[in-house]
Design an enzyme around this catalytic site. Structure first.
Site, PDB file in Angstrom:
ATOM      1  N   ARG A  43     -24.514   5.212 -32.612  1.00 30.48           N
ATOM      2  CA  ARG A  43     -24.493   6.398 -31.746  1.00 30.48           C
ATOM      3  C   ARG A  43     -23.608   7.511 -32.293  1.00 30.48           C
ATOM      4  NH1 ARG A  43     -22.877   6.579 -27.183  1.00 30.48           N
ATOM      5  NH2 ARG A  43     -24.349   8.106 -26.381  1.00 30.48           N
ATOM      6  N   TYR A  52     -25.594  10.813 -32.552  1.00 34.83           N
ATOM      7  CA  TYR A  52     -25.317  11.798 -31.489  1.00 34.83           C
ATOM      8  C   TYR A  52     -23.899  12.334 -31.532  1.00 34.83           C
ATOM      9  CZ  TYR A  52     -29.079   8.877 -29.514  1.00 34.83           C
ATOM     10  OH  TYR A  52     -30.214   8.140 -29.314  1.00 34.83           O
ATOM     11  N   CYS A  71     -21.677   2.396 -46.550  1.00 34.04           N
ATOM     12  CA  CYS A  71     -21.602   3.391 -47.626  1.00 34.04           C
ATOM     13  C   CYS A  71     -22.071   4.760 -47.143  1.00 34.04           C
ATOM     14  CB  CYS A  71     -22.429   2.934 -48.811  1.00 34.04           C
ATOM     15  SG  CYS A  71     -21.884   1.348 -49.414  1.00 34.04           S
ATOM     16  N   GLU A  72     -21.425   5.247 -46.096  1.00 34.46           N
ATOM     17  CA  GLU A  72     -21.725   6.571 -45.538  1.00 34.46           C
ATOM     18  C   GLU A  72     -20.409   7.124 -45.043  1.00 34.46           C
ATOM     19  OE1 GLU A  72     -24.569   8.342 -44.934  1.00 34.46           O
ATOM     20  OE2 GLU A  72     -25.857   6.832 -45.873  1.00 34.46           O
TER      21      GLU A  72
END
Ligand SMILES: *Cc1c(COP(=O)(O)O)cnc(C)c1O
Length: 436
Positions: free
Chosen positions: A329, A333, A360-361
């Site tokens: 989420r 969002y 990996c973000e």
């Protein structure tokens, strides 16, 4: 981790508040929106508390049936239901199919006729009210994939299908919604039970719900004027907001129910309509607050950041053993959460911290800003509340992380609802993978 008592109490409070607010004129069905979180156990809790269950795919339908929900108490949603899903719903004898398009109505009709049955159908309309949290937008053209618009289309094919008779003053003539309702009343194998609208999610203000309800009731009145039918049901959808952090102040179910009941009764009286049987579809408002996610602390870093006054300060990054694969989420969002240190009591200083996952973000953030004790250490447990809805149900295997277990707690006892995923569960789908 899910509190069974909390889930049950919220389910009951919606059912009781809406029953009381709409009595004696009519009854209310509360459909738990299963997409928020569904397991056979949760389907059983919902049923035991007198709720029906909404599903949005063949898989959710299978789970609700496996959880022992009486088929009559199940609804099937979806903007792109396959013939297979519709067939399955008909075979099971479910209570309602919420039709989302003209194309779907025709297919429901054909499948029901072939099966020698009549399908109970609700029509999903887009009333031109879109709401989220503290705002709503009233718009003629809703640019989104769900439902049937109330706005007359310039599209000639649609308009011709319901060309106005001379002297008629129906504001909905030529709208996709009117065309579909007209067709639904003619089609064999279709029993049109009523109208449905779902205007958004995490909504705190009553205005959007009230506007949508008034629009649907006005549409019901036009159907009565033109065709002499009073449809018996009205579904006002879900989307009731919850507190993710201390900044959110949701209304109680009694307040939501009373405001809606007043609007519906008044609008029906103005149109001289009987108050139809009402349904609502809360999802997060029932299961969201019942859930807490437990993470284990791993690596911590202090990262230099620029303060608003231009000076350099630092932000403490606390990495945990999960992240966007168990709670998407934040990424989807920009959702806000809070967290507390669990498992031990720590006194002393707190530092502004950011809880991040192990994916990996760089957007893999669980809690953007929270004060955690500076003594927070490797292997400590962090608890993130209000994670019962749209966390497990949106979970993934990104980076080939196995998904965590979902455990219910009740009266001091625990019970595994969904076991932890194993590497074999996850990797076994790869045809070249051989487990030891
Ligand atoms: C998602 C959904 C709900 C539930 O929304 P919440 O925000 O969880 O209350 C209800 N009805 C429909 C049609 C939905 O798609």
């Amino acid at each position: 981790m899910l509190s069974e008592a909390d889930f049950r109490a919220r389910a009951r409070s919606f059912r009781e508040a809406f029953a009381a607010a709409f009595a004696p004129e009519t009854e209310v069905d509360v459909f738990y929106a299963g997409k928020a979180f569904l397991s056979t156990h949760v389907a059983r809790w919902a049923t035991q508390e007198g709720l029906c269950v909404d599903t949005a795919s063949g898989g959710e339908l299978a789970l609700a049936l496996a959880g022992g929900v009486p088929p009559q108490h199940i609804g099937l949603h979806g903007n792109n239901k396959s013939d297979g899903e519709i067939q399955r719903a008909l075979d099971a004898g479910i209570g309602r199919i919420i039709a989302d398009s003209l194309d779907e109505l025709e297919r429901i009709s054909a499948l029901a006729v072939a099966a020698g049955t009549r399908a109970p159908v609700m029509l999903r309309l887009t009333p031109g009210v879109h709401a989220s949290t503290h705002e709503y937008i009233a718009t003629a053209h809703e640019d989104q994939k769900f439902g049937l618009s109330l706005t007359p289309a310039l599209d000639l094919e649609d308009a011709e299908a319901s060309a106005p008779e001379p002297g008629e003053t129906n504001p909905y003539l030529g709208s996709p919604a009117w065309t579909a309702a007209t067709r639904a009343l003619q089609l064999p194998g279709v029993e049109l039970r009523g109208l449905h609208a779902h205007i958004g999610s995490q909504i705190f203000e009553p205005t959007g719900f009230e506007l949508a309800a008034s629009k649907l009731i006005s549409f019901l009145a036009s159907l009565r004027t033109t065709y002499g039918v009073e449809l018996p049901e009205l579904d006002l959808g879900g989307g009731h907001g919850i507190a993710y952090t201390e900044a959110d102040a949701p209304r109680h179910p009694e307040a939501i129910a009373e405001a809606l009941a007043a609007t519906v009764k008044q609008a029906c009286a103005a149109e001289d309509l009987r108050v139809p049987r009402i349904s609502i579809e809360p999802g997060r408002a029932i299961v969201g607050p019942a859930g807490v996610t437990l993470y284990r602390v791993g690596v911590q870093k202090n990262v230099p950041v620029e303060a608003p006054d231009g000076s350099t300060t630092s932000r403490r990054y606390v990495a945990v053993d999960g992240g966007m694969s168990d709670n998407a989420r934040g990424v989807l969002y920009d959702a806000e959460y809070s967290a507390v240190l669990a498992g031990r009591r720590v006194t002393g200083e707190h530092a502004l911290s950011r809880i991040v996952g192990k994916h990996c973000e760089s957007g893999d953030i669980v809690v953007r800003n929270v004060y955690l004790p500076t003594a927070t250490a490797r292997d400590d447990l962090l608890a993130v509340p209000a994670t019962g809805a749209y966390c497990h149900s949106l979970s993934s295997n990104y980076n080939y992380l196995t998904r965590p277990a979902v455990v219910a707690v009740h009266n001091g006892e625990s019970q595994v609802l969904i076991r932890r995923e194993t590497e074999q569960d996850m990797l076994g789908r790869d045809t070249g993978f051989a487990a030891d």
